[in-house]
Scaffold this motif. Structure first.
Motif, PDB file in Angstrom:
ATOM      1  N   ASP A 132      -5.136  13.561  -3.079  1.00 39.32           N
ATOM      2  CA  ASP A 132      -3.660  13.632  -2.431  1.00 39.32           C
ATOM      3  C   ASP A 132      -3.476  12.106  -1.485  1.00 39.32           C
ATOM      4  N   SER A 133      -4.520  11.560  -0.949  1.00 40.10           N
ATOM      5  CA  SER A 133      -4.471  10.287  -0.143  1.00 40.10           C
ATOM      6  C   SER A 133      -4.310   9.166  -1.143  1.00 40.10           C
ATOM      7  N   LEU A 134      -4.448   9.167  -2.337  1.00 39.73           N
ATOM      8  CA  LEU A 134      -4.356   8.036  -3.267  1.00 39.73           C
ATOM      9  C   LEU A 134      -2.817   7.821  -3.650  1.00 39.73           C
ATOM     10  N   ASN A 135      -2.002   8.716  -3.377  1.00 38.50           N
ATOM     11  CA  ASN A 135      -0.438   8.678  -3.458  1.00 38.50           C
ATOM     12  C   ASN A 135      -0.339   7.994  -4.956  1.00 38.50           C
ATOM     13  N   VAL A 136      -0.955   8.911  -6.075  1.00 38.92           N
ATOM     14  CA  VAL A 136      -0.878   8.316  -7.473  1.00 38.92           C
ATOM     15  C   VAL A 136       0.579   8.516  -8.092  1.00 38.92           C
ATOM     16  N   GLY A 137       1.031   7.243  -8.724  1.00 36.93           N
ATOM     17  CA  GLY A 137       2.504   7.244  -9.488  1.00 36.93           C
ATOM     18  C   GLY A 137       2.388   7.681 -10.771  1.00 36.93           C
ATOM     19  N   VAL A 138       1.128   7.167 -11.569  1.00 38.93           N
ATOM     20  CA  VAL A 138       0.965   7.186 -12.959  1.00 38.93           C
ATOM     21  C   VAL A 138      -0.482   7.270 -13.322  1.00 38.93           C
ATOM     22  N   VAL A 139      -0.805   7.897 -14.334  1.00 42.06           N
ATOM     23  CA  VAL A 139      -2.167   8.065 -14.617  1.00 42.06           C
ATOM     24  C   VAL A 139      -2.575   7.692 -16.153  1.00 42.06           C
ATOM     25  N   LEU A 140      -3.547   6.972 -16.373  1.00 42.58           N
ATOM     26  CA  LEU A 140      -3.988   6.872 -17.857  1.00 42.58           C
ATOM     27  C   LEU A 140      -5.163   7.634 -18.066  1.00 42.58           C
ATOM     28  N   ASP A 141      -5.129   8.239 -19.130  1.00 44.20           N
ATOM     29  CA  ASP A 141      -6.515   8.994 -19.706  1.00 44.20           C
ATOM     30  C   ASP A 141      -6.639   8.882 -21.178  1.00 44.20           C
ATOM     31  N   GLU A 142      -7.771   9.520 -21.636  1.00 32.69           N
ATOM     32  CA  GLU A 142      -7.978   9.388 -23.039  1.00 32.69           C
ATOM     33  C   GLU A 142      -7.037   9.417 -24.103  1.00 32.69           C
ATOM     34  N   GLY A 143      -7.236   8.686 -25.096  1.00 32.22           N
ATOM     35  CA  GLY A 143      -6.358   9.039 -26.455  1.00 32.22           C
ATOM     36  C   GLY A 143      -7.174   9.734 -27.608  1.00 32.22           C
ATOM     37  N   LEU A 144      -6.706   9.021 -28.843  1.00 35.33           N
ATOM     38  CA  LEU A 144      -7.731   9.103 -30.174  1.00 35.33           C
ATOM     39  C   LEU A 144      -7.602   7.886 -30.941  1.00 35.33           C
ATOM     40  N   ALA A 145      -8.553   7.458 -31.433  1.00 38.52           N
ATOM     41  CA  ALA A 145      -8.459   6.364 -32.594  1.00 38.52           C
ATOM     42  C   ALA A 145      -7.419   6.490 -33.402  1.00 38.52           C
ATOM     43  N   SER A 146      -6.816   5.384 -34.036  1.00 45.32           N
ATOM     44  CA  SER A 146      -5.999   5.561 -35.219  1.00 45.32           C
ATOM     45  C   SER A 146      -6.621   4.864 -36.403  1.00 45.32           C
ATOM     46  N   PRO A 147      -6.218   5.511 -37.571  1.00 41.15           N
ATOM     47  CA  PRO A 147      -6.934   4.855 -38.704  1.00 41.15           C
ATOM     48  C   PRO A 147      -6.164   3.825 -39.384  1.00 41.15           C
ATOM     49  N   ASP A 148      -5.087   3.706 -38.715  1.00 40.55           N
ATOM     50  CA  ASP A 148      -4.064   2.538 -39.244  1.00 40.55           C
ATOM     51  C   ASP A 148      -4.007   1.465 -38.241  1.00 40.55           C
ATOM     52  N   LYS A 172       0.826  -1.288  -0.086  1.00 42.96           N
ATOM     53  CA  LYS A 172      -0.062   0.072   0.125  1.00 42.96           C
ATOM     54  C   LYS A 172       0.769   1.100   0.081  1.00 42.96           C
ATOM     55  N   SER A 173       1.959   1.190   0.527  1.00 39.55           N
ATOM     56  CA  SER A 173       2.971   2.409   0.394  1.00 39.55           C
ATOM     57  C   SER A 173       3.492   2.764  -0.822  1.00 39.55           C
ATOM     58  N   LEU A 174       3.434   1.818  -1.727  1.00 41.24           N
ATOM     59  CA  LEU A 174       4.018   2.190  -3.110  1.00 41.24           C
ATOM     60  C   LEU A 174       3.048   2.983  -3.953  1.00 41.24           C
ATOM     61  N   PRO A 175       3.344   3.885  -4.692  1.00 42.51           N
ATOM     62  CA  PRO A 175       2.542   4.686  -5.566  1.00 42.51           C
ATOM     63  C   PRO A 175       1.617   4.028  -6.096  1.00 42.51           C
ATOM     64  N   SER A 176       0.328   4.461  -6.495  1.00 35.71           N
ATOM     65  CA  SER A 176      -0.641   3.783  -7.083  1.00 35.71           C
ATOM     66  C   SER A 176      -1.036   4.019  -8.499  1.00 35.71           C
ATOM     67  N   ILE A 177      -1.712   3.449  -9.215  1.00 32.69           N
ATOM     68  CA  ILE A 177      -2.270   3.543 -10.513  1.00 32.69           C
ATOM     69  C   ILE A 177      -3.660   4.191 -10.571  1.00 32.69           C
ATOM     70  N   ARG A 227      -0.040  18.910 -14.182  1.00 35.55           N
ATOM     71  CA  ARG A 227       0.490  20.080 -13.542  1.00 35.55           C
ATOM     72  C   ARG A 227       0.796  19.828 -12.188  1.00 35.55           C
ATOM     73  N   ARG A 228       0.412  18.619 -11.577  1.00 33.91           N
ATOM     74  CA  ARG A 228       1.027  18.295 -10.246  1.00 33.91           C
ATOM     75  C   ARG A 228       2.452  17.434 -10.381  1.00 33.91           C
ATOM     76  N   GLY A 229       3.048  17.362 -11.524  1.00 27.02           N
ATOM     77  CA  GLY A 229       4.129  16.433 -11.663  1.00 27.02           C
ATOM     78  C   GLY A 229       4.028  14.959 -11.814  1.00 27.02           C
ATOM     79  N   ILE A 230       2.815  14.719 -11.853  1.00 27.70           N
ATOM     80  CA  ILE A 230       2.513  13.058 -12.254  1.00 27.70           C
ATOM     81  C   ILE A 230       2.677  12.712 -13.456  1.00 27.70           C
ATOM     82  N   ALA A 231       2.929  11.668 -13.680  1.00 28.06           N
ATOM     83  CA  ALA A 231       3.170  10.970 -15.009  1.00 28.06           C
ATOM     84  C   ALA A 231       1.766  10.697 -15.577  1.00 28.06           C
ATOM     85  N   ALA A 232       1.425  11.056 -16.700  1.00 32.79           N
ATOM     86  CA  ALA A 232       0.324  10.946 -17.329  1.00 32.79           C
ATOM     87  C   ALA A 232       0.423  10.417 -18.842  1.00 32.79           C
TER      88      ALA A 232
END
Length: 449
Positions: free
Chosen positions: A187-203, A92-97, A389-394
């Motif tokens: 803040d309490s989540l201790n987030v290390g990395v975030v995945l969010d939306e992208g775009l479709a690829s025609p290829d 639990k002490s490791l940064p979360s996803i 903006r918080r310096g978290i990888a996304a």
């Protein structure tokens, strides 16, 4: 003896065939259930400006309960719920996803669609038509289906996995992701990395985004002038001054667009300027007064700055060329966000092998047979900007290959095969991220394992 052996061989072969058929039938049934759940989510009308969030909340909570995830519903702004789901990891002490998606969608002009935009109609090709099928209800449900699969196969995460469903992304996320990311809950989540939306690829290559152009600069230019009879010729009317400005702005747009057309720059490397409304005239119940030149006229523009753009230079251009006071022009920004942090550094996530999150993401996609374009800058704005903006990888990533880009377009669709394939891609990524153990010297962390 030979006959006996042949009989055993036959029985063995029949058993294998029956098991294969049974597995295929089970697999087909599971796939049908996945697609059905996707269609159910798409059928919930969460279109701006009046999204119906509560049915979406109920649906997501039902899925979370069936998977066995911990649930929180946070409401920083009344009637705009943030759903937070959690699968606790061993360490639990490791940064979360954090896996983020938004529940709202843009409006749809249903008379211009081949199928009703909230019917989630699936045609004979397996294309599922619905507003939000690409942007981005697909991603939110793919997260959950990937977690369901990992639970079913007995996976135990090392890192804690969070899934967030936020409101109002389509209207800049002020009451959704921005409030959430700025909260003590986040803040309490201790987030290390975030995945969010992208775009479709025609290829066949998936697209991954490590940053984005500026969030919207929504510019409104306004011209004023003396009203006059529709037949009168005179200088400096409101409409004349506005159209002069529109012409100048459109020349700038054309110059930027020409760089893209000529292959000298990618879309995310230029400043995009697009007109979104024109407002003038004196309305009547059946149209406009045709013999009256109006005293005011306005035009609105959506502007996105590239990471290397000089914001001060553009503002000077707006004041001196696009809306000069000498032509009875004024301007204002309805929205205007920075593209850099307070130190002037672009808001991006490192997307090379010096960043283990990138390495893990790339390896997981390749492991399941996916292919990747080189990492890109997203041409528009997403909720990922708030965590950067918080310096978290996304990273922005929506696993849709061989798919036309139809977000905000008529007849938005996603093929069922691509949707199912995307579930497998997320399963690989989440498993890799949740199993990642960097060099740890902390005794408390080691004692958790």
């Amino acid at each position: 003896m030979a006959d006996k052996n042949n009989f055993k061989t036959l029985i063995s072969t029949l058993t294998i065939v029956l098991l294969a058929f049974s597995y295929a039938a089970k697999s087909e049934s599971q796939h049908s259930q996945l697609i059905h759940r996707f269609q159910q989510y798409l059928q919930i009308n969460t279109a701006q400006p009046t999204p119906n969030y509560m049915p979406a909340v109920d649906f997501i909570l039902l899925q979370a309960k069936s998977i066995g995830l911990d649930v929180q519903v946070l409401e920083y702004v009344k009637s705009k719920p943030v759903i937070l789901l959690t699968w606790q990891g061993k360490a639990k002490s490791l940064p979360s996803i954090l896996l983020n998606s938004h529940t709202d969608v843009v409006p749809a002009e249903k008379e211009k669609w081949v199928h009703e935009p909230f019917s989630a109609h699936k045609d004979s090709n397996g294309d599922i038509y619905a507003r939000g099928s690409q942007d981005m209800k697909c991603v939110g449900l793919q997260y959950l289906e990937a977690l369901r699969n990992l639970k079913d196969k007995g996976f135990v995460p090392l890192r804690t996995i969070h899934v967030s469903f936020v409101p109002d992304e389509e209207i800049l996320g002020r009451d959704g992701a921005q409030m959430f990311v700025g909260s003590k809950d986040f803040d309490s989540l201790n987030v290390g990395v975030v995945l969010d939306e992208g775009l479709a690829s025609p290829d066949e290559n998936y697209r991954v985004f490590y940053g984005e152009r500026s969030a919207p600069w929504w510019l409104v230019v306004k011209a004023v002038g003396a009203p006059g009879h529709g037949s009168k010729l005179y200088d400096n009317s409101a409409m004349e001054n506005l159209l002069k400005s529109v012409e100048i702005i459109m020349r700038f747009r054309a110059a930027q667009f020409d760089l893209v057309k000529a292959g000298l720059a990618c879309e995310e490397e230029v400043i995009s300027v697009n007109p979104v409304f024109l407002k003038a005239g004196t309305p009547t119940p059946t149209g406009f007064v045709m013999n009256l030149q109006p005293s005011e006229a306005e035009a609105g523009f959506d502007i996105r700055l590239s990471l290397g753009a000089n914001a001060e230079s553009l503002e000077k251009r707006i004041a001196e060329e696009w809306a000069p006071a000498s032509r009875n022009m004024t301007f204002q920004f309805k929205e205007k966000e920075p593209i850099k942090n307070k130190l002037g550094v672009p808001l991006v996530t490192v997307a090379n092998h010096s960043n283990p999150w990138w390495t893990l993401l790339e390896a997981a996609i390749l492991k399941v047979g996916g292919k990747l374009h080189k990492p890109e800058i997203f041409p528009a704005a997403t909720d990922a900007r708030f965590v950067r903006r918080r310096g978290i990888a996304a990273f922005g990533f929506s696993p849709m290959a061989n798919t036309p880009i139809l977000l905000h377009d008529h007849n938005e669709f996603l093929n069922e095969a691509e949707y199912l394939k995307g579930v497998g891609v997320y399963e690989a990524i989440i498993e890799s991220y949740a199993s990642y153990m960097e060099a740890v010297e902390d005794r408390d962390t080691l004692s958790e394992l």
